[in-house]
Design an enzyme around this catalytic site. Structure first.
Site, PDB file in Angstrom:
ATOM      1  N   TYR A   1     -38.490 -63.783  49.959  1.00 43.81           N
ATOM      2  CA  TYR A   1     -38.181 -62.982  48.764  1.00 43.81           C
ATOM      3  C   TYR A   1     -39.439 -62.839  47.886  1.00 43.81           C
ATOM      4  CZ  TYR A   1     -34.993 -60.931  45.333  1.00 43.81           C
ATOM      5  OH  TYR A   1     -34.339 -60.070  44.478  1.00 43.81           O
TER       6      TYR A   1
ATOM      7  N   LYS B   1     -38.145 -60.607  39.575  1.00 46.48           N
ATOM      8  CA  LYS B   1     -36.819 -60.835  38.970  1.00 46.48           C
ATOM      9  C   LYS B   1     -36.910 -61.845  37.826  1.00 46.48           C
ATOM     10  CE  LYS B   1     -34.262 -58.083  41.550  1.00 46.48           C
ATOM     11  NZ  LYS B   1     -33.985 -56.740  41.027  1.00 46.48           N
TER      12      LYS B   1
HETATM   13  P1  NAD Z   1     -30.693 -49.831  47.038  1.00 50.14           P
HETATM   14  O1  NAD Z   1     -31.819 -49.661  47.983  1.00 50.14           O
HETATM   15  O2  NAD Z   1     -29.454 -49.087  47.302  1.00 50.14           O
HETATM   16  O3  NAD Z   1     -31.158 -49.546  45.543  1.00 50.14           O
HETATM   17  C1  NAD Z   1     -32.485 -49.731  45.086  1.00 50.14           C
HETATM   18  C2  NAD Z   1     -32.839 -48.456  44.362  1.00 50.14           C
HETATM   19  O4  NAD Z   1     -34.135 -48.545  43.758  1.00 50.14           O
HETATM   20  C3  NAD Z   1     -32.873 -47.250  45.315  1.00 50.14           C
HETATM   21  O5  NAD Z   1     -32.002 -46.253  44.827  1.00 50.14           O
HETATM   22  C4  NAD Z   1     -34.312 -46.792  45.235  1.00 50.14           C
HETATM   23  O6  NAD Z   1     -34.463 -45.404  45.400  1.00 50.14           O
HETATM   24  C5  NAD Z   1     -34.665 -47.236  43.814  1.00 50.14           C
HETATM   25  N1  NAD Z   1     -36.093 -47.205  43.558  1.00 50.14           N
HETATM   26  C6  NAD Z   1     -37.085 -47.844  44.223  1.00 50.14           C
HETATM   27  N2  NAD Z   1     -38.285 -47.499  43.712  1.00 50.14           N
HETATM   28  C7  NAD Z   1     -38.032 -46.626  42.685  1.00 50.14           C
HETATM   29  C8  NAD Z   1     -38.844 -45.897  41.779  1.00 50.14           C
HETATM   30  N3  NAD Z   1     -40.178 -46.003  41.793  1.00 50.14           N
HETATM   31  N4  NAD Z   1     -38.242 -45.089  40.874  1.00 50.14           N
HETATM   32  C9  NAD Z   1     -36.889 -44.963  40.837  1.00 50.14           C
HETATM   33  N5  NAD Z   1     -36.066 -45.633  41.671  1.00 50.14           N
HETATM   34  C10 NAD Z   1     -36.636 -46.446  42.582  1.00 50.14           C
HETATM   35  O7  NAD Z   1     -30.420 -51.419  47.016  1.00 50.14           O
HETATM   36  P2  NAD Z   1     -29.504 -52.309  46.061  1.00 50.14           P
HETATM   37  O8  NAD Z   1     -29.364 -53.594  46.790  1.00 50.14           O
HETATM   38  O9  NAD Z   1     -28.312 -51.564  45.620  1.00 50.14           O
HETATM   39  O10 NAD Z   1     -30.470 -52.592  44.832  1.00 50.14           O
HETATM   40  C11 NAD Z   1     -30.104 -52.348  43.469  1.00 50.14           C
HETATM   41  C12 NAD Z   1     -30.554 -53.507  42.601  1.00 50.14           C
HETATM   42  O11 NAD Z   1     -29.763 -54.649  42.906  1.00 50.14           O
HETATM   43  C13 NAD Z   1     -32.007 -53.929  42.804  1.00 50.14           C
HETATM   44  O12 NAD Z   1     -32.565 -54.272  41.566  1.00 50.14           O
HETATM   45  C14 NAD Z   1     -31.858 -55.157  43.681  1.00 50.14           C
HETATM   46  O13 NAD Z   1     -32.970 -56.035  43.569  1.00 50.14           O
HETATM   47  C15 NAD Z   1     -30.616 -55.747  43.070  1.00 50.14           C
HETATM   48  N6  NAD Z   1     -29.946 -56.769  43.868  1.00 50.14           N
HETATM   49  C16 NAD Z   1     -29.607 -56.511  45.159  1.00 50.14           C
HETATM   50  C17 NAD Z   1     -28.999 -57.502  45.909  1.00 50.14           C
HETATM   51  C18 NAD Z   1     -28.645 -57.260  47.363  1.00 50.14           C
HETATM   52  O14 NAD Z   1     -28.473 -58.246  48.081  1.00 50.14           O
HETATM   53  N7  NAD Z   1     -28.510 -56.034  47.810  1.00 50.14           N
HETATM   54  C19 NAD Z   1     -28.693 -58.746  45.339  1.00 50.14           C
HETATM   55  C20 NAD Z   1     -29.047 -58.961  44.003  1.00 50.14           C
HETATM   56  C21 NAD Z   1     -29.672 -57.970  43.276  1.00 50.14           C
END
Ligand code: NAD
Length: 256
Positions: free
Chosen positions: A156, A163
């Site tokens: 990670y 984060k």
């Molecule tokens: P996801 O890939 O669906 O979403 C991530 C989003 O970030 C995408 O829509 C992507 O286009 C956008 N992004 C990346 N670079 C960008 C930029 N320069 N400008 C605008 N948008 C940008 O994945 P997700 O898992 O739904 O992630 C959403 C959030 O949740 C993130 O912050 C991720 O770290 C967090 N999160 C995810 C998990 C998991 O296990 N999936 C767990 C905890 C937290």
């Protein structure tokens, strides 16, 4: 009447129908909020537009959050269309694939800058603009984090550091914007299969361990995270700000 009837919510981070941002947009809409959706860039439009239109989203706009002029354009459009904003959802993170495997010690300066800029600074840039539109007695700003901010999860790496910065931003932004009645919170979600998660080396193993070791002995769904988002964006959480709420089946409490 829904918990969010009459509220106007701008949701950033929908890439496809697996995105946590999409689950949140649907849940906010189900509770009566009007939705605007922003996505990272033109390449995603074909996927995102039909989803957004299924919620009757009046505004569906690209915005790369590393570009100040694109953020300005997004908020100008929100101001023109709605005149005000009640809810901002930031569900955005990015790091180079090579920085999500191996060792943090090998992270380049540019890889670090990029991850911290897109995944943490962007919350500040968006919150500053959103606050100017949160004129109806306050508002709610929400972001998404992961336990890798405070504990080590192999691979990670730089995203854990991003984060940690993001969660610190939540506390400082909550302080800055509290006088305007604006609440700022994060949800620390358990691992969920999404596009971003697929970029983390060993993610399948992470899911397996989480299901084995969390008190509820299972993983969480994007819909469960979205229900936590509804709570934090609603008046049910009117005294909750500057905090990180875990939606992780209790994994963060386990000592095994
Ligand atoms: P996801 O890939 O669906 O979403 C991530 C989003 O970030 C995408 O829509 C992507 O286009 C956008 N992004 C990346 N670079 C960008 C930029 N320069 N400008 C605008 N948008 C940008 O994945 P997700 O898992 O739904 O992630 C959403 C959030 O949740 C993130 O912050 C991720 O770290 C967090 N999160 C995810 C998990 C998991 O296990 N999936 C767990 C905890 C937290």
């Amino acid at each position: 009447m829904g918990l969010l009837a009459g509220r106007r919510a701008l949701v950033l981070g929908v890439a496809n129908d697996h995105s946590i941002a999409w689950a949140i947009a649907k849940a906010l809409h189900e509770e009566g909020a009007e939705i605007a959706i922003s996505y990272a860039g033109p390449a995603l439009e074909r996927r995102v537009r039909p989803l957004a239109e299924s919620l009757g989203a009046g505004l569906v706009l690209p915005c790369d959050v590393s570009q100040e002029d694109e953020i300005d354009r997004l908020f100008a459009a929100v101001r023109e269309c709605w005149g005000r904003l009640d809810i901002l959802v930031h569900a955005i993170a990015f790091a180079r694939r090579e920085d999500l495997k191996g060792r943090l010690v090998d992270t380049s300066r540019e890889g670090f800058r990029l991850a911290l800029d897109v995944s943490a600074y962007s919350l500040i840039a968006l919150a500053r603009r959103a606050a100017l539109l949160m004129t109806a007695g306050g508002g709610s700003i929400l972001t998404l984090s992961f336990l890798g901010s405070e504990r080590v999860f192999p691979n990670y790496n730089v995203m854990g550091v991003a984060k940690a910065a993001l969660e610190a931003c939540v506390r400082y932004l909550a302080w800055d914007l509290g006088t305007a009645g604006i609440r700022v919170n994060a949800i620390s979600a358990g691992p969920i299969r999404t596009l971003s998660a697929a970029g983390i080396a060993g993610f399948r193993e992470m899911l397996h361990r989480h299901a084995e070791r969390s008190p509820l002995r299972r993983n969480v769904s994007a819909e469960e995270v979205a229900r936590t988002a509804v709570y934090l964006c609603s008046d049910l959480a009117s005294a909750v700000t500057g905090t990180v709420v875990f939606a992780d089946a209790g994994y963060h409490t386990a000592g095994v």
